[in-house]
Motif scaffolding. Structure first.
Motif, PDB file in Angstrom:
ATOM      1  N   ALA E  28    -103.923 -70.664 -81.490  1.00 50.70           N
ATOM      2  CA  ALA E  28    -104.365 -69.328 -81.892  1.00 50.70           C
ATOM      3  C   ALA E  28    -104.323 -69.107 -83.403  1.00 50.70           C
ATOM      4  N   VAL E  29    -103.452 -69.824 -84.092  1.00 46.09           N
ATOM      5  CA  VAL E  29    -103.406 -69.641 -85.555  1.00 46.09           C
ATOM      6  C   VAL E  29    -103.911 -70.865 -86.315  1.00 46.09           C
ATOM      7  N   ALA E  30    -104.526 -71.794 -85.611  1.00 45.81           N
ATOM      8  CA  ALA E  30    -105.011 -73.012 -86.260  1.00 45.81           C
ATOM      9  C   ALA E  30    -106.320 -72.775 -86.997  1.00 45.81           C
ATOM     10  N   PRO E  31    -106.386 -73.228 -88.235  1.00 50.46           N
ATOM     11  CA  PRO E  31    -107.654 -73.181 -88.961  1.00 50.46           C
ATOM     12  C   PRO E  31    -108.664 -74.133 -88.306  1.00 50.46           C
ATOM     13  N   PRO E  32    -109.953 -73.980 -88.642  1.00 49.19           N
ATOM     14  CA  PRO E  32    -110.971 -74.808 -88.007  1.00 49.19           C
ATOM     15  C   PRO E  32    -110.794 -76.307 -88.253  1.00 49.19           C
ATOM     16  N   ASP E  33    -110.204 -76.668 -89.365  1.00 47.88           N
ATOM     17  CA  ASP E  33    -110.103 -78.097 -89.688  1.00 47.88           C
ATOM     18  C   ASP E  33    -108.747 -78.677 -89.288  1.00 47.88           C
ATOM     19  N   LEU E  34    -108.122 -78.076 -88.304  1.00 53.01           N
ATOM     20  CA  LEU E  34    -106.822 -78.566 -87.859  1.00 53.01           C
ATOM     21  C   LEU E  34    -106.865 -78.933 -86.382  1.00 53.01           C
ATOM     22  N   TYR E  35    -106.570 -80.193 -86.112  1.00 58.25           N
ATOM     23  CA  TYR E  35    -106.448 -80.659 -84.734  1.00 58.25           C
ATOM     24  C   TYR E  35    -104.966 -80.711 -84.396  1.00 58.25           C
ATOM     25  N   ILE E  36    -104.575 -80.128 -83.280  1.00 59.27           N
ATOM     26  CA  ILE E  36    -103.167 -80.078 -82.895  1.00 59.27           C
ATOM     27  C   ILE E  36    -102.959 -80.765 -81.552  1.00 59.27           C
ATOM     28  N   GLU E  37    -101.937 -81.590 -81.518  1.00 58.34           N
ATOM     29  CA  GLU E  37    -101.574 -82.232 -80.258  1.00 58.34           C
ATOM     30  C   GLU E  37    -100.144 -81.838 -79.922  1.00 58.34           C
ATOM     31  N   VAL E  38     -99.907 -81.429 -78.708  1.00 61.78           N
ATOM     32  CA  VAL E  38     -98.575 -80.980 -78.292  1.00 61.78           C
ATOM     33  C   VAL E  38     -98.002 -81.949 -77.269  1.00 61.78           C
ATOM     34  N   ASP E  39     -96.765 -82.306 -77.465  1.00 63.73           N
ATOM     35  CA  ASP E  39     -96.108 -83.157 -76.470  1.00 63.73           C
ATOM     36  C   ASP E  39     -94.603 -82.869 -76.488  1.00 63.73           C
ATOM     37  N   ASN E  40     -93.960 -83.234 -75.416  1.00 64.47           N
ATOM     38  CA  ASN E  40     -92.501 -83.038 -75.361  1.00 64.47           C
ATOM     39  C   ASN E  40     -91.809 -84.388 -75.288  1.00 64.47           C
ATOM     40  N   ILE E  41     -90.530 -84.384 -75.570  1.00 67.25           N
ATOM     41  CA  ILE E  41     -89.782 -85.644 -75.456  1.00 67.25           C
ATOM     42  C   ILE E  41     -89.538 -85.943 -73.976  1.00 67.25           C
ATOM     43  N   LYS E  42     -89.338 -87.207 -73.705  1.00 66.75           N
ATOM     44  CA  LYS E  42     -89.300 -87.631 -72.301  1.00 66.75           C
ATOM     45  C   LYS E  42     -87.884 -87.974 -71.838  1.00 66.75           C
ATOM     46  N   ALA E  43     -86.899 -87.648 -72.645  1.00 64.46           N
ATOM     47  CA  ALA E  43     -85.504 -87.857 -72.265  1.00 64.46           C
ATOM     48  C   ALA E  43     -84.689 -86.751 -72.915  1.00 64.46           C
ATOM     49  N   GLY E  44     -83.430 -86.652 -72.563  1.00 62.44           N
ATOM     50  CA  GLY E  44     -82.575 -85.610 -73.153  1.00 62.44           C
ATOM     51  C   GLY E  44     -82.494 -84.382 -72.261  1.00 62.44           C
ATOM     52  N   ASN E  45     -81.938 -83.313 -72.847  1.00 65.43           N
ATOM     53  CA  ASN E  45     -81.704 -82.092 -72.072  1.00 65.43           C
ATOM     54  C   ASN E  45     -82.974 -81.262 -71.938  1.00 65.43           C
ATOM     55  N   THR E  46     -82.955 -80.354 -70.982  1.00 69.97           N
ATOM     56  CA  THR E  46     -84.169 -79.579 -70.693  1.00 69.97           C
ATOM     57  C   THR E  46     -84.259 -78.263 -71.468  1.00 69.97           C
ATOM     58  N   SER E  47     -83.264 -77.972 -72.254  1.00 73.99           N
ATOM     59  CA  SER E  47     -83.370 -76.829 -73.172  1.00 73.99           C
ATOM     60  C   SER E  47     -82.390 -77.060 -74.311  1.00 73.99           C
ATOM     61  N   ILE E  48     -82.556 -76.293 -75.394  1.00 74.62           N
ATOM     62  CA  ILE E  48     -81.629 -76.404 -76.526  1.00 74.62           C
ATOM     63  C   ILE E  48     -80.934 -75.069 -76.684  1.00 74.62           C
ATOM     64  N   GLU E  49     -79.676 -75.053 -76.312  1.00 75.07           N
ATOM     65  CA  GLU E  49     -78.903 -73.813 -76.362  1.00 75.07           C
ATOM     66  C   GLU E  49     -77.555 -74.033 -77.036  1.00 75.07           C
ATOM     67  N   SER E  50     -77.412 -75.124 -77.759  1.00 71.47           N
ATOM     68  CA  SER E  50     -76.131 -75.428 -78.406  1.00 71.47           C
ATOM     69  C   SER E  50     -76.327 -76.588 -79.377  1.00 71.47           C
ATOM     70  N   ARG E  51     -75.300 -76.822 -80.196  1.00 72.11           N
ATOM     71  CA  ARG E  51     -75.335 -77.973 -81.095  1.00 72.11           C
ATOM     72  C   ARG E  51     -75.364 -79.272 -80.305  1.00 72.11           C
ATOM     73  N   TRP E  52     -74.687 -79.265 -79.161  1.00 72.77           N
ATOM     74  CA  TRP E  52     -74.640 -80.473 -78.355  1.00 72.77           C
ATOM     75  C   TRP E  52     -76.029 -80.820 -77.800  1.00 72.77           C
ATOM     76  N   ASP E  53     -76.761 -79.819 -77.346  1.00 73.82           N
ATOM     77  CA  ASP E  53     -78.122 -80.084 -76.879  1.00 73.82           C
ATOM     78  C   ASP E  53     -78.956 -80.722 -78.000  1.00 73.82           C
ATOM     79  N   LYS E  54     -78.772 -80.205 -79.207  1.00 74.23           N
ATOM     80  CA  LYS E  54     -79.521 -80.773 -80.332  1.00 74.23           C
ATOM     81  C   LYS E  54     -79.186 -82.246 -80.525  1.00 74.23           C
ATOM     82  N   THR E  55     -77.905 -82.555 -80.440  1.00 73.07           N
ATOM     83  CA  THR E  55     -77.470 -83.931 -80.670  1.00 73.07           C
ATOM     84  C   THR E  55     -77.984 -84.875 -79.589  1.00 73.07           C
ATOM     85  N   VAL E  56     -77.997 -84.373 -78.372  1.00 71.24           N
ATOM     86  CA  VAL E  56     -78.500 -85.215 -77.273  1.00 71.24           C
ATOM     87  C   VAL E  56     -79.986 -85.493 -77.450  1.00 71.24           C
TER      88      VAL E  56
END
Lengths: 247, 247, 247, 247, 247, 247
Positions: E28-56
């Motif tokens: 929605a905020v991408a300029p016309p000359d910007l291609y964006i690809e979205v992906d998630n990591i395939k391991a680790g925790n399912t949300s980030i709610e602490s420093r520990w989640d970040k580290t994992v």
């Protein structure tokens, strides 16, 4: 007695109706060897309630400061808490120039650990609270509280005193203030009754700083010490020929 | 002319030999309606060059401040850059009490973006640089430079002027200072010649603050404004009966 | 077992009635190789509730610290949250000297993002809140809350626990504190029950720092590491002959 | 003698060759009632010289901290100046966990007005200088100076001592430091000879902090005081089941 | 039209269910000359709610950033307010990498004097408030207020909008905020309705910053300016061979 | 393609000779959907080299900003590092208005721990260094270094590049800078060659920020996010009728 020092007080609004009152106010704290002349600018807005008002009025203030130096004054106080035109004028003249905020803040800091500003309206809160950041004194600043009157509505003194007193109580109880600064140079004859009410309440002295009084005393001290703004901080522009504001 | 204001200047060292000179120094900036009396404490150390010297001398300063209020003085200046006894005395009296540092710092901050302190010896650098932290003004503090003479060696004025001037140049060129504060109330008759040398060098005004001058002017302003320390910040101890220092 | 380290604990008030209790308190956290001796000063005020009390008592503290070094102690803890005499004494001796505030604050900072001080009376709030400015740790300081008892009224422990607990809740909920420091070295046997109440309330650990415990542990660590105050920061005055406090 | 306290020291690198030396180093400051066990992580990078190294090794540190609590240890010191895994582990265990920076910094701040960090390489300067911002102690931080050896090149102790000494002189003379912190937990047996050289030079004590020593003493004090990290600051993630690191 | 810039957006949680929504949000905020690809990591925790989640999760983020550079992307946005893996990844790649906090904070600072963060739960308050200290912008930070939902409970948008709006009012009225930052990259489609409610309430514009929007725009600007992280600040570890994350 | 966004770039000096060059400079970073119009004010001084120049030119800038909103522009960039007229204009219009300093500073802060400003002359050093205080970002500011050319002497690009490069080296080596900001919107085509020289020297990327580029990208991002200045921070004066600058 030798020739008195001569101070120019500039009201930076296009409105002459406060001149006499301010003359009376500042004379009350003038030493015997200080002659004070009060005048207002003759163009620009009729009050300063925003950054834009300052910008509109500042060029006229600067011109009047330059003229004051030319007329032989020893220093200039621009009677505006938000120092309309002061920083700019300091680049053009050798005599000291002060506004309302710094003398008030440094006086409060001389007397107490934290000060709060009680000002006239919500609309100037951010503009005024940024002063403490700009001048590197933020740890001394407790809060800013508006009484939400416009500068033009400040005629009913009893009401102003009551509102400033209430805002002062909040600043002391809730924000940790130990001293109060009136954030408006139109708050004349307010500091003293508020200080009296606070003394009744707390049974001890709580300083309430009147910016016009603080500034006149501060500027007199600078003149007496033969001190003026550092021209390493305030450098004259190469664009300034010195004749822009000549008669 | 009405009755003059009365200011007591206390030299917080057990040594009367500076009294006359200081009387001369402070009188130079006194307004016509200010009467100044200078005296030194009669016990304690003969100079203040450390925190320990302050502790030894402070009780004697406090007693003299209490006496000054009893004698009807309107304010007290303790002529010590490091404000020996000032914070404590402020808890016991209603008249304003000031030392050397704060008036000097706030005067410098009124005039320039950053100040440096030029002091007499390496040994007081940390003690003096902590003042800027304590009073919440650190962003305005550029550096502190010692000229490494003891306070007792400050008799050769030409040498002091030369050394202060050299230290000032370093402060300006290397540390970004725009104003200089003399960090010793024994640096009499130094500010003016150093300011003159700096003006010759830079061709513009660079403020050099004499702490005795700054403090007397500051205190006079407080007296004139009927302002004194906040007793919310400075509370009297329940241990104080008020008779400890009675005659 | 080798010869134990020897720590002197000085109660900086002219009142011996707390000595035994404090001996008991500090012994509770003493390692096996630490011998602790507790004594109070024999002159000065009977409590410290202001800057003036500190000034009156500090010279006696300094003398006792000098004596402690002479007597072969390895370090001195002055049991006063506001470190009466500590900064001065550090200039005169080579053994480490600590007061109550810094060990408490650094312990809290080791464990939490922000701490609040719960202290005994309104009257010391400004004095104590300035410590965070002086030592350059202001971002870690959330607030200071008094329970408004004088130090002499702290005998009813249940009442003190309840009041400290309530003040701690306010500090946590309203001021963002994550750890509590008891701002009075007379608050003995308070930290542990308050911590227990906070754990019941929040179901997690919230540190409550006892300044006597924190200081003894801190000082022991310094002694164990063979560390002492920097004598670049704490320089001996040329006025000090070393014999002022000799026997 | 009662059951000793048990401290786990974790070397957060995948390299066992420093274990024996560190055991010797930390034992030197251990009180009689402290049992210390040293171990290293068994996966990850072999040194920590960047944020990326920390990220790679942190999960292994966290697992070992969890295990240490399970094994009944009373506290954990992660022997890394940059506290690899410490902040994260604090969310998962109730026993206190410390790294190298904070104990070192707070020890320095206990003893001096400003400290400088002498570290091993330019590459970690920004990472390490940001610690002072993160923990809200920036006014106490004078500078960081690298000796530009990698952690693996620190075997020649005489050379390290000489380089650390030179960097310390610069920190003191040019940056205003009054105390030195060794910014690397691999700088063993360095603090003491550098302190001796500085004492020869300045004729007074200048603290040089060994982060391993400081941390062990600090942690022992926390254990002794029954204090641990605030779980208001360090909250366990709802994603953590407590079994992730079970045996 | 020339070849578009290519941006990789990494969702740093082991959960693909937000990918499509985030793609929509950032486009929605991408300029016309910007291609964006979205992906998630395939391991680790399912949300980030602490420093520990970040580290994992951070090692997996870092690997994906390295891969993105290898795949020719021009920049990477890690869609996490708390910038999981960002600081570490910046040491390994030449393309710019950003997280959620800094773009949001600097955008708020561009527009207002003080910002508050409205976040999802009490548990992250300390972790998130420390960001302002770490990045040296504390004077701009008014407060942090949680709405106390877990990141997994954020599906009821009307409820989230109402709670964020209420928290924003408190931030503005009680904490002095002038702009609001959403402290969670899962707060999609929330900023705009909250901004509308605030405009209705105050009759003037109050910025509400969506961290995903702010970050994409910020990163696009960096790419467009051919700017990337300073490798004086972010130095590659000697332990990094460059092949750790190779395919 | 949809209707492009429209950005007005105002050169706040009474001199049209830079318009074409600036048009070329800003177009280089413009996205495809951004239309940019460049114009200068038609009264006031011909350069901005002091606070006074800003005051003289600001009213003309404000009028042109108001006109730009009336003409349907989506945002305004005032091409002045010192943001002549920006703060004032923000009180009068609803479209976002930016100057040079903040976008440059926040871009540098996005990429590095500390930035230095390389500016054109000693005379503006204090004025420009105060920006970091005003906007509450002082910990990120390393230093300011002038190359001591007036803005009118910046025509010899090779010389400017060489001088900026030398000043950048000093900023990096002596002041700890990790990124460089060009402190003058007249420094066109300088950032890229200086960055190249720094990369040759250090073998790694060191960001050099061109304020015109940074501002255009920043403003485009604001427009794209539908964000504008907080009107809680920037309140319209009651003195403003909205017709002052009407056609």
């Amino acid at each position: 007695m030798t020739k008195p020092f001569r101070m120019k007080v500039i009201i930076p609004i296009n409105n002459a109706s406060y001149n006499d009152e301010l003359k009376e106010v500042v004379t009350a704290v003038a030493p015997p060897d200080l002659y004070i002349e009060v005048d207002n600018i003759k163009a620009g807005n009729t009050s300063i309630e925003s950054r834009w008002d300052k910008t509109v009025n500042a060029p006229h203030v600067v011109a009047m400061v330059v003229q004051a130096e030319h007329d032989g004054f020893d220093g200039v106080f621009v009677s505006d808490f938000d120092f309309c035109g002061v920083e700019e004028a300091r680049e053009l003249v050798d005599i000291p120039v002060v506004g309302g905020f710094r003398p008030s803040a440094y006086t409060a800091m001389m007397l107490a650990e934290k000060f709060s500003i009680v000002t006239f309206a919500h609309s100037v809160m951010d503009m005024q609270s940024s002063h403490s950041r700009l001048f590197g004194i933020a740890p001394n600043f407790a809060s800013i509280s508006p009484i939400d009157l416009t500068v033009h509505q400040l005629v009913d003194r009893d009401k102003v005193v009551e509102k400033v007193y209430q805002a002062s109580l909040t600043a002391i109880e809730a924000h940790g203030a130990d001293a109060i600064i009136l954030g408006c140079t139109g708050f004349n004859y307010i500091a003293e009754p508020v200080a009296r009410l606070l003394k009744e309440k707390y049974q001890v002295n709580v300083p309430v700083i009147d910016p016009n009084h603080a500034a006149v005393s501060y500027l007199y001290g600078l003149i007496r010490n033969n001190l003026s703004q550092s021209r390493l901080t305030y450098v004259t522009s190469p664009n300034y020929s010195g004749t822009e504001y000549s008669l």
